[in-house]
Scaffold this motif. Structure first.
Motif, short mmCIF file in Angstrom:
data_model
loop_
_atom_site.label_atom_id
_atom_site.label_comp_id
_atom_site.label_asym_id
_atom_site.label_seq_id
_atom_site.Cartn_x
_atom_site.Cartn_y
_atom_site.Cartn_z
N ASP A 129 56.44 55.70 -74.07
CA ASP A 129 57.10 57.00 -74.01
C ASP A 129 56.08 58.15 -74.08
O ASP A 129 56.15 59.11 -73.30
N THR A 167 60.74 60.91 -77.16
CA THR A 167 62.16 60.83 -76.78
C THR A 167 63.04 60.54 -77.99
O THR A 167 64.07 61.20 -78.19
N HIS A 168 62.63 59.59 -78.81
CA HIS A 168 63.48 59.21 -79.95
C HIS A 168 63.31 60.18 -81.13
O HIS A 168 64.27 60.49 -81.84
N TRP A 226 62.86 54.29 -71.36
CA TRP A 226 63.07 54.12 -72.81
C TRP A 226 64.27 53.21 -73.06
O TRP A 226 64.18 52.24 -73.83
N TRP A 239 55.35 60.98 -71.22
CA TRP A 239 55.44 62.43 -71.43
C TRP A 239 54.11 63.11 -71.09
O TRP A 239 54.08 64.21 -70.53
N GLU A 252 63.53 58.69 -69.70
CA GLU A 252 64.72 58.27 -70.46
C GLU A 252 65.18 56.87 -70.03
O GLU A 252 65.47 56.01 -70.87
#
Ligand SMILES: O=C(O)C(=O)C[C@H](O)[C@H](O)CO
Ligand SMILES: [Mg+2]
Length: 403
Positions: free
Chosen positions: A90, A293-294, A67, A94, A64
């Motif tokens: 990202d 994430t987004h 990002w 992950w 996070e």
């Protein structure tokens, strides 16, 4: 887990792909897709020249924070190049976190919400008869949902109509080829296509259609109305969506479900569409909308309304993106459908993957991380080759039109 190195791998096993590989001091590596069709090298440079130097030494677990660092820290926000680069980082992080945890990514996201990921395949034909045959071929392979696109009488080349194979590839030329367009011919033809297709497949198969941003809102409203008897799963990209408000007009006129989002890069591009319930499916994807994430942020907003996901999954999104998307799809509560255009055997060989297709569903597999790797030695045998998407011009006077 410190990031010790990162590099961009550009290859062209049938089409161009940009892949980010992140290495760590634990010996684990993570992969992210950064492919932006027709503008690949811009993202490769953004990563190599501007992002990678900022990554070295950071804690790979701080997904996070990294990002936000890349999004807010750049000052220049949003846009496809920036967001594809952030997405690649990202996705790789992950992948790393799930590998470090020893679990498939979907487990880390919250576990499976379903047994498999329903996908739609692409049936393309030069005319209605050939498209119907293609739809039936997909149905015979177990697909529960099929997108149908057909040539339009009087137009020489139309998007979505390939060589009648499983491997349609729109970025087909060293410089953009030119297609011609007539809204009148298309609007006359498309209801006839779906009349024939629906009659051939019966009521249970989901049918989809991609308008590819080519209509004005009132034209899109008319097409949606004309297609209502054929009960489409969705009508995609009915009108260009820079003006989100345009969908209100379409919505007022038709009950055909609406999908949009493959060219969106952030939650801001879809916020009004979602909050005003002007769409039914949001089609943003891992690589072009800032990664897992987004995408999760977009899906959570959509769930409130309730808009479901329908991730873009054309062949210009690499198997790395597809793998990550499938973990997301297996978890996300408001899942709708996943697009699945098969990659060529050459591409699949460069990107060995754990995901599998069976009876209309994909499953991401149980490998740790997102389950997609890259064979770098093989990738090196396929150097970058410039290729562009076509452009579209009005048939009657050559005006450049939406593609
Ligand atoms: O798959 C789709 O729905 C498309 O519209 C494919 C796009 O044209 C393609 O991904 C552009 O790069
Ligand atoms: Mg599309």
């Amino acid at each position: 887990m410190k990031i010790t190195a990162a590099r961009v791998i550009v290859c062209c096993p049938g089409r161009n792909f940009v892949t980010l590989k992140i290495e760590t001091d634990q010996g684990l590596t993570g992969l992210g897709d950064a492919t932006l069709n027709g503008r690949e090298l811009a993202v490769a440079s953004y990563l190599t020249d501007h992002v990678i130097p900022c990554l070295i030494g950071r804690d790979a677990h701080q997904i996070e924070d990294i990002w936000q660092y890349l999004y807010r820290g750049a000052y220049w926000r949003r846009g496809p190049v920036t967001m594809s680069a952030i997405a690649a980082v990202d996705t790789a992080l992950w992948d790393l976190k799930a590998k470090a945890a020893g679990m498939p990514l979907y487990q880390l996201l919250g576990g499976a919400s379903r047994t498999g990921v329903m996908v739609y395949g692409h049936a393309n034909g030069r005319d209605i008869a050939q498209t119907v045959d293609e739809v039936l071929r997909y149905q015979a392979q177990g697909y529960k949902a099929i997108r149908a696109q057909s040539g339009v009488p009087g137009l020489e080349k139309v998007y979505g109509v390939g060589r009648g194979t499983m491997f349609y590839e729109p970025a087909d030329a060293d410089l953009p080829s030119e297609h011609d367009w007539s809204t009148e011919k298309y609007l006359r033809h498309t209801p006839q296509l779906f009349d024939a297709v629906r009659r051939a497949v019966g009521p249970d198969i989901h049918l989809l259609h991609d308008v590819h941003h080519r209509l004005t809102p009132i034209e899109a409203a008319r097409l949606g109305k004309d297609l209502e008897p054929y009960r489409l799963f969705w009508m995609e990209d009915a009108t260009p969506a820079e003006n989100q408000e345009a969908f209100r007009l379409i919505r007022q006129h038709t009950t055909t479900p609406l999908a949009v989002g493959e060219v969106f890069n952030t939650v801001w591009d879809c916020k009004d569409l979602i909050q005003n319930q002007l769409i039914d499916y949001i089609r943003t994807t891992v690589v072009h909308a800032g990664g897992i994430t987004h995408l999760r942020r977009i899906a959570d907003l959509a769930a409130l309304y309730p808009v479901r996901t329908g991730s873009h999954g054309a062949t210009d999104l690499s198997p790395v993106c597809m793998g990550a998307a499938l973990h997301f799809d297996l978890w996300v509560p408001n899942f709708g459908i996943q697009e699945y255009m098969r990659h060529t055997d050459e591409t699949d060989a460069v990107f060995p993957h754990a995901y599998t297709f069976s009876d209309g569903f994909l499953h991401p597999g149980e490998a740790t991380g997102h389950g997609v790797d890259i064979d770098e030695a093989l990738a090196a045998k396929y150097p970058y080759q410039r290729a562009y998407l076509p452009v579209n011009r009005q048939q009657h006077d050559g005006t450049l039109w939406h593609w």
